[in-house]
Design an enzyme around this catalytic site. Structure first.
Site, mmCIF file in Angstrom:
data_model
loop_
_atom_site.group_PDB
_atom_site.id
_atom_site.type_symbol
_atom_site.label_atom_id
_atom_site.label_comp_id
_atom_site.label_asym_id
_atom_site.label_seq_id
_atom_site.Cartn_x
_atom_site.Cartn_y
_atom_site.Cartn_z
ATOM 1 N N ASP A 35 0.958 -1.151 0.207
ATOM 2 C CA ASP A 35 0.027 -0.209 -0.034
ATOM 3 C C ASP A 35 0.861 1.130 0.139
ATOM 4 O O ASP A 35 1.925 1.262 0.774
ATOM 5 C CB ASP A 35 -0.924 0.142 1.093
ATOM 6 C CG ASP A 35 -1.893 1.084 1.329
ATOM 7 O OD1 ASP A 35 -2.547 1.350 0.232
ATOM 8 O OD2 ASP A 35 -2.472 1.582 2.309
ATOM 9 N N HIS A 36 0.320 2.249 -0.755
ATOM 10 C CA HIS A 36 1.031 3.492 -0.808
ATOM 11 C C HIS A 36 2.690 3.281 -1.115
ATOM 12 O O HIS A 36 3.453 3.991 -0.505
ATOM 13 C CB HIS A 36 0.665 4.444 0.632
ATOM 14 C CG HIS A 36 -0.472 4.855 0.631
ATOM 15 N ND1 HIS A 36 -0.774 6.291 -0.275
ATOM 16 C CD2 HIS A 36 -1.828 4.693 1.326
ATOM 17 C CE1 HIS A 36 -2.124 6.258 0.120
ATOM 18 N NE2 HIS A 36 -2.498 5.676 0.922
ATOM 19 N N ASN A 89 -9.630 1.125 2.746
ATOM 20 C CA ASN A 89 -8.440 0.803 3.673
ATOM 21 C C ASN A 89 -8.651 1.065 4.990
ATOM 22 O O ASN A 89 -9.290 2.243 5.581
ATOM 23 C CB ASN A 89 -7.388 1.579 3.053
ATOM 24 C CG ASN A 89 -6.843 1.235 1.722
ATOM 25 O OD1 ASN A 89 -7.367 0.373 0.947
ATOM 26 N ND2 ASN A 89 -5.481 1.619 1.617
ATOM 27 N N ASP A 143 1.848 5.176 -5.410
ATOM 28 C CA ASP A 143 1.271 6.405 -5.181
ATOM 29 C C ASP A 143 2.066 7.838 -5.396
ATOM 30 O O ASP A 143 3.025 8.182 -4.597
ATOM 31 C CB ASP A 143 0.770 6.712 -3.539
ATOM 32 C CG ASP A 143 0.163 7.954 -3.105
ATOM 33 O OD1 ASP A 143 -0.155 8.698 -3.975
ATOM 34 O OD2 ASP A 143 -0.080 8.042 -1.922
ATOM 35 N N HIS A 203 -9.338 5.507 0.590
ATOM 36 C CA HIS A 203 -8.460 5.444 1.862
ATOM 37 C C HIS A 203 -9.031 6.175 3.011
ATOM 38 O O HIS A 203 -9.746 7.062 2.885
ATOM 39 C CB HIS A 203 -7.034 6.123 1.096
ATOM 40 C CG HIS A 203 -6.256 5.193 0.119
ATOM 41 N ND1 HIS A 203 -5.090 4.838 0.454
ATOM 42 C CD2 HIS A 203 -6.758 4.592 -0.877
ATOM 43 C CE1 HIS A 203 -4.835 4.020 -0.429
ATOM 44 N NE2 HIS A 203 -5.653 3.636 -1.123
ATOM 45 N N GLY A 204 -8.439 6.078 3.915
ATOM 46 C CA GLY A 204 -8.803 6.927 5.235
ATOM 47 C C GLY A 204 -10.110 6.246 5.714
ATOM 48 O O GLY A 204 -10.936 7.015 6.193
ATOM 49 N N SER A 242 -10.736 4.261 8.508
ATOM 50 C CA SER A 242 -10.812 4.320 9.694
ATOM 51 C C SER A 242 -11.439 5.631 10.383
ATOM 52 O O SER A 242 -11.059 6.561 9.864
ATOM 53 C CB SER A 242 -9.680 4.091 10.223
ATOM 54 O OG SER A 242 -9.144 2.925 10.311
#
Length: 278
Positions: free
Chosen positions: A81-82, A227, A103, A205-206, A208
């Site tokens: 990831d990233h 994610n 990314d 993404h982000g 949470s």
């Protein structure tokens, strides 16, 4: 079984459910995620991110993740990831990761397309999938997820997807990495417009800190991959605090940590709608 993004996200896109990417830095997280996926019969994406490598170096954690994925009775994507550098993405592929994300979203737009296209070419030769990103997914600690000028534009998303050949695309619609200071405001209209313009799965993404309704609405409007990392860390922190307060032995604290993280993963999978899809 070890698979790539195309093996799980195409079905998720067609049937409108989400598949979770749960980043891990150790085998406690790994056990929690894999056991949750097997218990709920859910496809899952697991891996690590370049910014997390100081807490779990690739060469150290990759063998465990890959072995667990191959042993699993459900489809497991092992995703990098990233990825911020070409070298680290190549290292992940050489270690056996079945998917990578490059990314380049913070840099020059033309360079992002050029560099992503090159990684797509190489990754596909490995049989691996590639996720790209266009737009800016903010950092919750500084509140820059409110910078609407940096949200993904429909025209750029289409141009980027066509110019790179990525298998999935991360878009910016108002989320941020880390724990939110204030409630995020998601641009679901823009998300649905991007979904209608592209024929590849979209990534949030982000994740949470979002509400269950945020997740459901995002998935209904085009998100196929979500994610999660911070919420696993928070569950682990809670378990360690409880264990210390109860004066538990180290291994008992460790087992409690795995149990609470597993419950967090299961909650997310049930909200995403991927339970029973393996």
């Amino acid at each position: 079984m070890l698979v790539n993004l195309n093996d799980v996200l195409k079905d998720a896109k067609e049937k409108k459910y989400g598949v979770g990417l749960f980043n891990t830095t150790d085998t406690d997280m790994l056990e929690a995620v894999i056991s949750a996926a097997e218990e709920l019969r859910a496809p899952v994406i697991i891996g690590t991110a370049e910014v997390l490598l100081p807490a779990g170096e690739l060469k150290l954690i990759a063998p465990s993740i890959l072995a667990a994925a191959k042993r699993a009775s459900v489809p497991v994507v092992v995703h990098y990831d990233h990825g911020l550098t070409f070298e680290r993405c190549m290292e992940a592929l050489s270690l056996g990761f079945s998917s990578v994300m490059f990314d380049g979203s913070a840099g020059d737009y033309a360079e992002n397309i050029r560099d992503t296209r090159e990684i797509v070419k190489i990754a596909h030769s490995f049989g691996a999938s590639v996720e790209g990103e266009i737009g800016h997914v903010g950092e919750a600690s500084v509140g820059d997820n409110d910078a609407k000028a940096l949200y993904t534009k429909v025209e750029e998303a289409l141009d980027y997807a066509n110019g790179t050949g990525v298998d999935a695309l991360a878009v910016s619609i108002g989320t941020a990495h880390g724990a939110y200071k204030s409630k995020p405001c998601l641009d679901l209209v823009r998300l649905s417009e991007i979904r209608d313009a592209l024929n590849i799965p979209l990534v949030l993404h982000g994740g949470s800190g979002l509400t269950d309704d945020d997740f459901r609405n995002s998935i209904a409007n085009g998100i196929s991959k979500v994610n999660i990392f911070t919420d696993l860390c928070l569950a682990g922190n809670r378990a360690m605090k409880e264990g210390l307060e109860q004066k538990l032995a180290y291994l008992d604290i460790r087992n409690h940590k795995v149990a609470l993280m597993k419950e967090e993963v299961k909650k997310k999978m049930l909200v995403f709608g991927c339970a029973g899809k393996a």
